[in-house]
Motif scaffolding. Sequence first.
Motif, PDB file in Angstrom:
ATOM      1  N   THR A  97       0.861  -1.172   0.000  1.00  0.00           N
ATOM      2  CA  THR A  97       0.000   0.000   0.000  1.00  0.00           C
ATOM      3  C   THR A  97       0.903   1.229   0.000  1.00  0.00           C
ATOM      4  OG1 THR A  97      -0.075  -0.019   2.392  1.00  0.00           O
ATOM      5  CG2 THR A  97      -1.891  -1.091   1.226  1.00  0.00           C
ATOM      6  N   PRO A 165      -8.968   6.288   1.636  1.00  0.00           N
ATOM      7  CA  PRO A 165      -8.845   5.315   0.551  1.00  0.00           C
ATOM      8  C   PRO A 165      -9.115   5.979  -0.802  1.00  0.00           C
ATOM      9  CG  PRO A 165     -10.103   4.387   2.354  1.00  0.00           C
ATOM     10  CD  PRO A 165      -9.938   5.851   2.639  1.00  0.00           C
ATOM     11  N   ASP A 305      -9.814  -3.671   0.692  1.00  0.00           N
ATOM     12  CA  ASP A 305      -9.079  -2.640   1.443  1.00  0.00           C
ATOM     13  C   ASP A 305      -8.672  -3.167   2.816  1.00  0.00           C
ATOM     14  OD1 ASP A 305      -9.311  -0.900  -0.613  1.00  0.00           O
ATOM     15  OD2 ASP A 305     -10.635   0.536   0.388  1.00  0.00           O
TER      16      ASP A 305
END
Length: 730
Positions: A97, A165, A305
């Motif tokens: 990420t 996000p 996620d």
Amino acid sequence: MSTLRFYAIKQALNKKPIKIEENERRSALFGRNVFNEDKMRQYLTKEAFVSVMDAVLNGTKIERVVADHISTGMKEWAISKGVTHYTHWFQPLTGATAEKHDAFFEPIGNGRAIEKFGGGQLVQQEPDASSFPNGGIRNTFEARGYTAWDPTSPAFIYGTTLCIPTVFVSYTGEALDYKTPLLRALQAIDSAAVDVCKYFDKNVKKVNTSLGWEQEYFLIDRGLAASRPDILLTGRTLLGHSSAKGQQLDDHYFGTIPKRAMQFMRDLETECMLLGIPVKTRHNEVAPNQFELAPVYDEANLAVDHNSLLMDLMDRVAERHDFKVLFHEKPFKGVNGSGKHNNWSLSTNTGVNLLGPGKTPMSNLQFLTFFINTIKAVNENEELVRASIASASNDHRLGANEAPPAIISVFIGEQLTRVLDELENVTNGKLSPEEKTDLKLNVVGKIPEILLDNTDRNRTSSFAFTGNKFEFRAVGSTANCGKPMTVLSTIVANQLIKFKAEVDALIDKKGKGLKKDEAIFNVLREYIKKSKNILFEGNGYGEEWEIEAKRRGLSNYKTTPEALKAKISEKTIKMFEDLKVLNRVESISRYEVEMEDYVMHIQIEGRVLGDIARNHVVPIAVKYQNVLIENVSGLKEIYGDGFKKLAGEQMTLIEEISGHIASINSNVTKMINARKEANHIEIIEDKADAYCFKVKPFFDEIRYHCDKLELLVDDELWPLTKYRELLFTK
Ligand code: ADP
Ligand code: MG
């Protein structure tokens, strides 16, 4: 070096579990650091709240002015919790990420400053995208990348940072991450599935994809892991003789969780609760020091996620407990590998699980419709499904000596096999009233609400129906679930669109149009006939199935370069284009990124292995050999000619060691040359093939001789922490 090994072992044995206080109920902690509905109600204006909820539920656009209100509310909430920075949080194709933190703090002149976070900063950012993989997109378009807010996944606080996000796309709109195509695919299946649901219930407005992942991993003492350069640099052991005791006693699986690991899990679970990750299950896995963690399933985008966030979280929490988490699919040769089962289903806004049998014949026909369409989609796209989980590390699991195999097949259980057999015999065209009644009462109506049969699952199948969901088991433990979820959603969406067209055509036929349910039965019957190849109930582990699968024409790609090619077949490219999930440029660039990723993985492993073999193993072997030589010459000095009787064993050892050293050296040289040659290749397919078939085969050769030396050389001298120490130190 061996001093490091013994030091690390000594330290590891002295480590105590960290005390974890759990003073609050988990339900109270849950979502505390997430900007969820409750917080939105509290911190947003009514208008802003309605706008976000509408975006989440219906995908509507959020006006810029409203975004300003939302960002202000988010900032107030975050600051009230001690947050100083914000970041756009995204999942580039590196597999990790990414985040870049900016402070809320902003000087406003005259020595004064304020905390600021505007709608613009919430909605869009431009990280320096040039160092993320893009597979030629930027070269073609010279595009810059930007990140854009995904309101369907709520913002959260990690440490003192507000994380938002986002998707990550190029300036010209091409996806540079995993989330963008996933969102498009989820949209595609939503719309296709709603259309099909309308046959059964006009009230269905939205179909959500659900994902429940199960994360497997190894937990190794941090010091021990650090004593192994291979684990440090590649996440797995490139050599190491198997331990005298492995997993054969099955005494770890579901056994008592070791104390240090237990404290790590409790700590991790608390962090998960705060971030709204609904973790529920934890247990030991098959191999020593291997564990699994699973949440309750969630909407797929959010679940993806959550999994990415979890992997990050695990690394950080492990550090506190002096562990290293190994996510690699096969960290230890000869020991069970790690996967990440993806449990997948579809549910409607009216609360129906489309992959769960229902109470009435009609709801069961709906279930069968989605069930059979999924099977057909997998049958027709089995190569693409295989490609969606291909990676250098997953190659060690799929098609190597463990289940699931590299062959994609669907397991459905005895009861449903029987149902499909019956449906296959449905009359062509119009059905007599008797047949209809019989079908509804005795076939469709007889599907029990709970499919008991499926609780006794076939653990060797790569894609299994487990009662009310499909479980995609071949996904690797390092994978971003976005990849398989994008493919699965796309192929099923594509299939449902075809299904709808075929059923409508049968209904519409002038004069001899069929009734809706007749048309559905007719189409499903043909689908069952066409999808037989993919259905397999037997043991998916072993040669017998490989032979049978070959006969059926199913693919069996054991390596990533072979498997990935399905991603750029004309059929795949067209399907992704038609459904607006990936355009041609995106499909091809993704393929290139993955091929390059493969090359880099093998390249790094080759370098590390060469280094360890030559600079760690060989010198120690020579050192030990010298001890033996000294011993032999000492014996000769004392006993003269009679020494041979006493030194025979030592002399054999000396020769064996020389043999292994020679083999290691010559193989390392050959591997380096093969690498050099591969590096000169321009075309990525050829380069990946060269790494796969010309470079990688030397790994086994080199390893074999190193592992033999491990058995010969004095344990006191051996520099690399051994399997038994890595796996059984708790
Ligand atoms: P296991 O496969 O280890 O026996 P379960 O089958 O109980 O475990 O559940 C595995 C995962 O599947 C969990 O994350 C669970 O929440 C999820 N799951 C259960 N029902 C569904 C569903 N309808 N859709 C998607 N995932 C589901
Ligand atoms: Mg499972």
